[in-house]
Design a protein around this motif. Sequence first.
Motif, PDB file in Angstrom:
ATOM      1  N   SER A  24       0.846  -1.196   0.000  1.00 55.70           N
ATOM      2  CA  SER A  24       0.000   0.000   0.000  1.00 55.70           C
ATOM      3  C   SER A  24       0.880   1.244   0.000  1.00 55.70           C
ATOM      4  O   SER A  24       1.833   1.335   0.782  1.00 55.70           O
ATOM      5  CB  SER A  24      -0.918   0.013   1.225  1.00 55.70           C
ATOM      6  OG  SER A  24      -1.851  -1.039   1.168  1.00 55.70           O
ATOM      7  N   GLY A  25       0.551   2.188  -0.861  1.00 56.04           N
ATOM      8  CA  GLY A  25       1.323   3.430  -0.959  1.00 56.04           C
ATOM      9  C   GLY A  25       2.416   3.397  -1.994  1.00 56.04           C
ATOM     10  O   GLY A  25       3.100   4.409  -2.211  1.00 56.04           O
ATOM     11  N   ASP A  26       2.613   2.230  -2.675  1.00 56.01           N
ATOM     12  CA  ASP A  26       3.686   2.142  -3.664  1.00 56.01           C
ATOM     13  C   ASP A  26       3.401   3.003  -4.896  1.00 56.01           C
ATOM     14  O   ASP A  26       2.338   2.879  -5.525  1.00 56.01           O
ATOM     15  CB  ASP A  26       3.868   0.688  -4.121  1.00 56.01           C
ATOM     16  CG  ASP A  26       4.778  -0.103  -3.196  1.00 56.01           C
ATOM     17  OD1 ASP A  26       5.390   0.521  -2.307  1.00 56.01           O
ATOM     18  OD2 ASP A  26       4.869  -1.336  -3.375  1.00 56.01           O
ATOM     19  N   ASN A  27       4.351   3.853  -5.221  1.00 58.51           N
ATOM     20  CA  ASN A  27       4.392   4.520  -6.522  1.00 58.51           C
ATOM     21  C   ASN A  27       5.502   3.840  -7.311  1.00 58.51           C
ATOM     22  O   ASN A  27       6.656   3.794  -6.853  1.00 58.51           O
ATOM     23  CB  ASN A  27       4.695   6.009  -6.370  1.00 58.51           C
ATOM     24  CG  ASN A  27       3.548   6.759  -5.724  1.00 58.51           C
ATOM     25  OD1 ASN A  27       2.590   7.119  -6.365  1.00 58.51           O
ATOM     26  ND2 ASN A  27       3.659   6.977  -4.410  1.00 58.51           N
ATOM     27  N   ILE A  28       5.167   3.277  -8.454  1.00 56.83           N
ATOM     28  CA  ILE A  28       6.114   2.458  -9.219  1.00 56.83           C
ATOM     29  C   ILE A  28       6.384   3.137 -10.552  1.00 56.83           C
ATOM     30  O   ILE A  28       5.461   3.331 -11.354  1.00 56.83           O
ATOM     31  CB  ILE A  28       5.559   1.036  -9.438  1.00 56.83           C
ATOM     32  CG1 ILE A  28       5.186   0.416  -8.079  1.00 56.83           C
ATOM     33  CG2 ILE A  28       6.562   0.178 -10.184  1.00 56.83           C
ATOM     34  CD1 ILE A  28       4.492  -0.933  -8.183  1.00 56.83           C
ATOM     35  N   VAL A  29       7.636   3.533 -10.760  1.00 56.71           N
ATOM     36  CA  VAL A  29       8.046   4.214 -11.983  1.00 56.71           C
ATOM     37  C   VAL A  29       8.812   3.229 -12.850  1.00 56.71           C
ATOM     38  O   VAL A  29       9.807   2.635 -12.414  1.00 56.71           O
ATOM     39  CB  VAL A  29       8.918   5.444 -11.669  1.00 56.71           C
ATOM     40  CG1 VAL A  29       9.367   6.123 -12.964  1.00 56.71           C
ATOM     41  CG2 VAL A  29       8.158   6.427 -10.796  1.00 56.71           C
ATOM     42  N   PRO A 157      14.336  14.250  -8.583  1.00 57.91           N
ATOM     43  CA  PRO A 157      13.155  14.287  -7.706  1.00 57.91           C
ATOM     44  C   PRO A 157      12.264  13.060  -7.860  1.00 57.91           C
ATOM     45  O   PRO A 157      11.651  12.618  -6.882  1.00 57.91           O
ATOM     46  CB  PRO A 157      12.426  15.571  -8.128  1.00 57.91           C
ATOM     47  CG  PRO A 157      13.012  15.976  -9.428  1.00 57.91           C
ATOM     48  CD  PRO A 157      14.386  15.431  -9.472  1.00 57.91           C
ATOM     49  N   ILE A 158      12.190  12.481  -9.068  1.00 53.84           N
ATOM     50  CA  ILE A 158      11.375  11.281  -9.256  1.00 53.84           C
ATOM     51  C   ILE A 158      11.974  10.110  -8.485  1.00 53.84           C
ATOM     52  O   ILE A 158      11.280   9.421  -7.723  1.00 53.84           O
ATOM     53  CB  ILE A 158      11.240  10.954 -10.755  1.00 53.84           C
ATOM     54  CG1 ILE A 158      10.339  11.988 -11.445  1.00 53.84           C
ATOM     55  CG2 ILE A 158      10.674   9.550 -10.947  1.00 53.84           C
ATOM     56  CD1 ILE A 158      10.247  11.821 -12.949  1.00 53.84           C
ATOM     57  N   GLN A 159      13.280   9.885  -8.642  1.00 58.47           N
ATOM     58  CA  GLN A 159      13.916   8.761  -7.961  1.00 58.47           C
ATOM     59  C   GLN A 159      13.940   8.945  -6.454  1.00 58.47           C
ATOM     60  O   GLN A 159      13.818   7.972  -5.688  1.00 58.47           O
ATOM     61  CB  GLN A 159      15.337   8.565  -8.492  1.00 58.47           C
ATOM     62  CG  GLN A 159      15.373   7.969  -9.895  1.00 58.47           C
ATOM     63  CD  GLN A 159      16.792   7.660 -10.351  1.00 58.47           C
ATOM     64  OE1 GLN A 159      17.493   8.534 -10.845  1.00 58.47           O
ATOM     65  NE2 GLN A 159      17.212   6.424 -10.189  1.00 58.47           N
ATOM     66  N   THR A 160      14.070  10.175  -6.006  1.00 52.57           N
ATOM     67  CA  THR A 160      14.090  10.438  -4.565  1.00 52.57           C
ATOM     68  C   THR A 160      12.717  10.228  -3.941  1.00 52.57           C
ATOM     69  O   THR A 160      12.603   9.715  -2.818  1.00 52.57           O
ATOM     70  CB  THR A 160      14.563  11.880  -4.299  1.00 52.57           C
ATOM     71  OG1 THR A 160      15.872  12.048  -4.853  1.00 52.57           O
ATOM     72  CG2 THR A 160      14.593  12.186  -2.810  1.00 52.57           C
TER      73      THR A 160
END
Length: 863
Positions: A24-29, A157-160
């Motif tokens: 839960s809460g995962d943002n996956i790029v 900023p995306i990876q961080t």
Amino acid sequence: MSVAEIGLSSGIKGLDRVLKGVLSGDNIVWRVDSVEDYQELVTPYCEAAVRNGRKLVYFRFAHHQPLVSENMGAAVHELDPLEGFENFIARIHAVIEQSGTGAFYVFDCLSRLAVDWYSDQMLGNFFMLTCPYLFDLETVAYFGIYRNYHTALALEPIQTTTQLFIDVYRHKEQLYVRPIKVQHRYSPTMNMLHVRNGEEFAPVMYSAVISEILTSARWSGLHSDSSTGFWESAFLKAHELLKSGEYRPDLPEKGKELYEKLVRMIISRDVEMGRLIARYLTMQDILYIRKRLIGSGLIGGKTVGMLLACAILKRSDPSFDELLEAQDSFFIGSDVFFTFLVRNGIWWVRQNQRSSERFMNGAEQARRRIITGEFPPYIMKQFDEMLDYFGQSSFIVRSSSLLEDNYGNSFAGKYESVFCVNQGPRERRMQDFLAAVKRIYASSMSEQALQYRARRGLLDKDEQMALLVMRVSGNMHGRNFYPDMAGVGFSFNPYAWHESINPVAGVIRLVFGLGTRAVDRTDDDYTRIVALNEPDKRPETNFGEVAQYAQRRVDYLDLEANQLVSEYFNDLVKDTDFQALDMVSATDPASSRSAAGYRILTFDRLLRQTPFVQDMRKILSTLEAAYKHPVDIEFTANFIDGERYRINLLQCRPLQVQGAETIQLPEVQVARDAMILEARGAVIGQSRVVSIDRFIYVHPGRYGELPVNARFEIARLIGDLNRVSRRNGERVTMAIGPGRWGTSTPSLGIPVSFSDINTVSIVCEVVTMHENLIPDVSLGTHFLNELVEMEMLYLALFPDRGENYLNTGFFETAQNRLLSILPAAEKWLDCLRVVEVADISGGMPVKLIADAVNQRVRCYLES
């Protein structure tokens, strides 16, 4: 309980095992080479979400093929990034809020946003704002980005911020993944390369295979922050096109499309301004602007107006090359502002300001955070280079927002400008500069600016704050620095005080020293108003009046004190070697002080013996012809020797008043007992015939007896009346009071702010409080500009002059409605009166006829 049993899955069992589950809460790029590779991962993820009863939301905004359809059970939301960053992110966050906790999301490939916003920086900002919001709601979200497409401004900023960042490769028809970042999970093989085989992902164990796959991919190298990226590659392409000699501004394939893209990237996306830009700014001009741009984004309305005006003049007549000072300003891009807000936790307060109900909520807290905020290191490095360029020359930091100075929105005086005298140790000079930038950023959230945006329906517009950093124009005189002249100019003169004055010839308002005395209302001083077709024609009738109503004080920069100060003109110049003293001032032959060298600022020799009037008239008429609209400008001028000068154009914008139109005014005979007021001599605004619904009348005599704190109370009550009027709809209200409306000095008038009277249609200043008050001093100031912009009528009434009359008995005997509107105002009944025309005996209407050309106003009971 397994991952699948609680409904959290990538849809591929082997991938779930590689990642140690989806949480839960995962943002996956997913970093991919093609949208097809992203699609292969999105489809099973969506099928699993629907199968497990999860709400599935798809944000569709890119140009690639749709990744998800409604047939798959998804709620599809189509968005247009070209509507602007603020609108785009507000719509996405509204959907997220409405969807609640536990939803599954798919975003189109984010790389498209960098294209539409022309900025990696803004893509990074978008992710930093959206990812934590999704995390807090315990959602799962998929994002895709293209490999080798972005600079570190987006990638860092995306990876961080994201929880998972995964590289995807396609090699010999097989799909490989390599997790780069997986938060809160670990396994010995997690960060290895994995190959897909049906539902399984197996780690690749052979070094030969790993090196073959990774070397076949387009790797960005160790120094990914040195990548040109989308932004810089466009400018490099323009450089190469110009260098090759093949650039053709009329052919899309030879540079026309590239030119239009660069204009949208850094100049303006406003359609009307775009036509002017295409006509007057060249590709070389745009590349020069880019060279002096700090950060990325647009340069803002004020900067565009200044650069465009200079280009218009120089292209219309080569002689302007010699007349105009060269521009060496710097431009702080609009993306820097949003990045600053995002990185310092101020963005969410900013979002409140899009709502007409809560736009003031948290504004004070946001301003405090701005003052203590910090800029990213790469911006600080550019600030350092700019400071080194200026050395110890003084400069001014000016607001240049996206909406500022465009057609219809001047924002006159709403955002701040700050002088940096730029003296002392380098560390102090940098701190002073940063304080100036933050002060202007904070002014974007001031009550005055927000009320202005609310009045004009601009709260939901994409308003970003760019900045213009300009060298202060002027000369050094000992420890003091100031220009020889400064002022504002209108191509249309809304104040024609004599029948010989032609309004379309224009007018300027001239001061000695810094132009702050021309644009800020100065209650204790005056300026020189010059009608450009009659420069010798003055409102004053003799030299005694000229001396009485001349500028006395000068604003300048004290280099030793490192601050903006003011001083009496005669004290400032008495010990200097100012060569052009006789061009701007004269002695009064009737004054005993003349023998001691006392001088009066008249500018007479400048206006009579140099081409200055002709030059200013030509500048204004040329700009008006190009804009096809009246304009107003700010300028300075400095003498090269005793007579020759150069003009520095600081600002140009469309003039917000149309006043050039003439209307047919009725000829009426008014009996003396029916006359309410008659004024002759100072009328600003369009001619008109209106029916008055309400008067707000401040009794001159009783107001003059009040102490200072009581005068502020009267101003507050007028503001309360104004707010009630706003709620009750359209009414034609006339406000009449002693001295100056909007003064900061209660001894000289009524200290209201513009927001206290912005529903008033007509403002009348009764010149009774102080013998030295004359109303024309306000022409061109921010306060008068607001009245003009709102199409209010301004007039001054001189009770002791001929053809001026105020029927005080009408107001003193009419029913006072103050208490019915503000029940707690009983204490002020004698001083503040509200007269409703509907209450007048017999129901007689009240008419007002304003003749701006002949400078006459009559207000009377119509029988």
